[in-house]
Design a protein around this motif. Structure first.
Motif, short mmCIF file in Angstrom:
data_model
loop_
_atom_site.label_atom_id
_atom_site.label_comp_id
_atom_site.label_asym_id
_atom_site.label_seq_id
_atom_site.Cartn_x
_atom_site.Cartn_y
_atom_site.Cartn_z
N LEU A 119 37.51 -6.90 2.47
CA LEU A 119 38.23 -7.59 2.58
C LEU A 119 38.96 -7.35 4.10
O LEU A 119 38.91 -6.30 4.83
N PRO A 120 39.11 -8.95 4.60
CA PRO A 120 39.12 -8.21 6.54
C PRO A 120 40.48 -7.95 6.33
O PRO A 120 41.34 -7.57 5.62
N GLY A 121 40.50 -7.35 7.62
CA GLY A 121 42.75 -6.92 8.03
C GLY A 121 42.73 -5.30 8.57
O GLY A 121 41.52 -4.51 7.64
N LYS A 122 43.51 -4.88 9.17
CA LYS A 122 43.64 -3.46 8.96
C LYS A 122 44.65 -2.60 8.06
O LYS A 122 44.26 -1.85 6.61
N GLU A 123 45.20 -3.88 7.31
CA GLU A 123 45.59 -2.96 5.86
C GLU A 123 44.96 -2.55 4.62
O GLU A 123 44.47 -2.16 4.08
N ALA A 124 43.71 -4.03 4.87
CA ALA A 124 42.87 -3.78 3.98
C ALA A 124 41.89 -2.62 4.35
O ALA A 124 41.76 -1.56 2.72
N GLU A 125 41.51 -2.49 5.03
CA GLU A 125 41.02 -0.99 5.93
C GLU A 125 41.36 0.17 5.26
O GLU A 125 40.98 1.05 4.60
N ASP A 126 42.60 -0.10 5.65
CA ASP A 126 43.50 1.24 5.19
C ASP A 126 43.69 1.21 3.50
O ASP A 126 43.59 2.40 3.83
#
Length: 475
Positions: A119-126
């Motif tokens: 999923l997109p976004g920094k929170e999803a990446e983390d």
């Protein structure tokens, strides 16, 4: 004077020495799963368990170290998301890298992730980064405390896919991304693959999906199945339930050799950010320019075609236009499509070239592969049908032409073609571009629409130039 015969004491000493050598040799074979990077076997030859080579009648299912140190993990190759690893351990669903030199192995996040949906976004990446509940790097002392005196062997070469099913059921993502990445990574162990595709690499024994059930890898066109079954006929498929079976047994297992694919980890790499393709990442590893010929030749022959019948530098050119006009999405303006077909037939009549205007969805799987293998110039609007370029035979004339809505661009087929040594041109109406002068990835309004403009005469001129090699070529 004849020498005196050996006495009883000397005979016993020699016998004891021989027994000691046999005992030591057997223990050394048990201690190490892989002695050399590859076995001297052809791609079509079944792999032999290296633990059984010294004693072919002995079926070893267990790596036993007893009171000795636990055999350590060896990372043979790694770039983010793609790894070749010997002696990778799994225990109760966790992955363990065993080493007394943790600085010698990559960080966990470069090898493995939580394997969840992208999923997109920094929170999803983390949220996709691995934790101790996913993968651990431990020393031999801790490994011995956890694992005991041995581990059950998962022998041969395993392709492990630590990914969500999000991108699995799609011909391009399966064949030109996952399979591409796996074979490009694995072929780093044989960087001298010749144009024939023959390789010393033993074929993988199994493909293991630890996050995926058995129903989420087959695509609607059934191309995924054909590619997998034709390139590796003996390969077995294992899924999340098989992974869970081993986890619930509560005993350690050890992969003899495993090639790990992890999409989330690959997305950390520079080459992913540059091309938006996870398969672009392993191209920083050593490799032959003929790396894909092994797989291409297997699939083309499975489709019933002699690999020597493919496109050549001097033979009659074959132009294939993959039309999407009956698909209902991402289509040329109707009048521009008609002009393109007329222009291609003009080239046919003027030069004697073969021209095919096809709807891939109306063709059998084998017919698609055979046509692609014979094609010199393949063209079409950005779409899944262009995935068949991976079966083309690279020559100085081999070309892919991809039609985009003006201002739009995606690296999918551009990267794929270039990685195979095939020229790629993108079109915006009458303008065209090629590497290294490429636009950035963009999906403007109209990219997915049915009003994509194209200058048929510009396409025809480029076809003529490519097929007659009448343009200036840099040395």
């Amino acid at each position: 004077m004849a020498p005196a015969p050996p006495n009883t004491r000397e005979c016993l000493l020699v016998l004891a020495l021989l027994l000691a050598i046999l005992y030591y040799t057997n223990n050394r074979v048990q201690d190490y799963l892989i002695v050399s990077p590859v076995s001297p076997l052809q791609h079509t030859t079944s792999h032999v368990n290296t633990l059984q080579e010294e004693s072919p009648l002995l079926h070893n299912t267990r790596l036993t170290w007893g009171s000795n140190r636990v055999p350590q993990t060896t990372v043979l190759a790694n770039v983010p998301g793609w790894s070749i690893i010997d002696r990778l351990y799994i225990y109760k669903g966790l992955v363990y890298v065993v080493t007394d030199d943790p600085d010698s192995v990559p960080e966990q996040m470069n090898m493995y992730s939580k394997g969840v949906e992208i999923l997109p976004g920094k929170e999803a990446e983390d949220s996709r980064l691995p934790g101790d509940e996913d993968i651990r790097i431990i020393g031999t002392a801790e490994a011995k405390e956890r694992f005991g005196t041995g581990a059950s062997i998962i022998d041969g070469v395993t392709f492990l896919v630590n990914d969500h099913h999000q991108f699995m059921r799609h011909y391009y993502h399966w064949s030109a991304e996952l399979s591409f990445g796996f074979w490009r990574t694995y072929s780093a162990l044989d960087p001298y693959i010749p144009v024939s595709g023959n390789t010393t690499l033993p074929p993988p024994r199994r493909m293991l999906f630890n996050r995926l059930d058995a129903f989420h890898w087959r695509d609607y066109a059934r191309m995924n199945q054909l590619v997998m079954r034709s390139s590796f006929p003996e390969l077995t498929m294992e899924f999340i339930h098989d992974w869970d079976d081993r986890a619930k047994m509560g005993v350690p297992f050890v992969f003899e050799r495993v090639v790990v694919a992890d999409r989330s980890a690959a997305m950390l790499a520079y080459n992913f950010h540059r091309y938006q393709r996870t398969a672009a990442v392993p191209f920083t590893l050593p490799g032959s320019v003929n790396w894909w010929q092994t797989i291409r030749n297997d699939v083309v022959q499975f489709a019933g075609m002699d690999i020597r019948d493919g496109s050549s530098t001097t033979g009659t050119p074959v132009i294939t236009y993959i039309s999407r006009q009956a698909w209902g999405r991402r289509m040329l303006i109707k009048e521009d499509h008609n002009r393109l077909v007329k222009e291609l037939y003009r080239l046919r009549d003027a030069h004697g070239w073969e021209v095919n205007v096809v709807l891939m969805e109306k063709m059998s799987r084998a017919d698609q592969i055979r046509l692609a293998a014979r094609t010199t110039v393949m063209m079409g609007v950005h779409g899944n049908g262009l995935t068949n370029l991976i079966w083309m035979h690279p020559t100085p004339r081999t070309t892919v032409m991809e039609f985009f809505y003006p201002g739009g661009f995606a690296h999918d087929y551009e990267f794929t073609a270039r990685s195979l040594g095939i020229m790629h041109y993108g079109f915006w109406g009458s303008a065209f571009f090629t590497s290294p002068d490429l636009p950035v990835n963009a999906y403007p309004e109209g990219f997915q629409g049915n009003n994509i403009p194209l200058d048929a005469e510009a396409v025809g001129r480029l076809c003529y130039d490519r097929l007659t090699l009448s343009f200036e070529v840099d040395d």
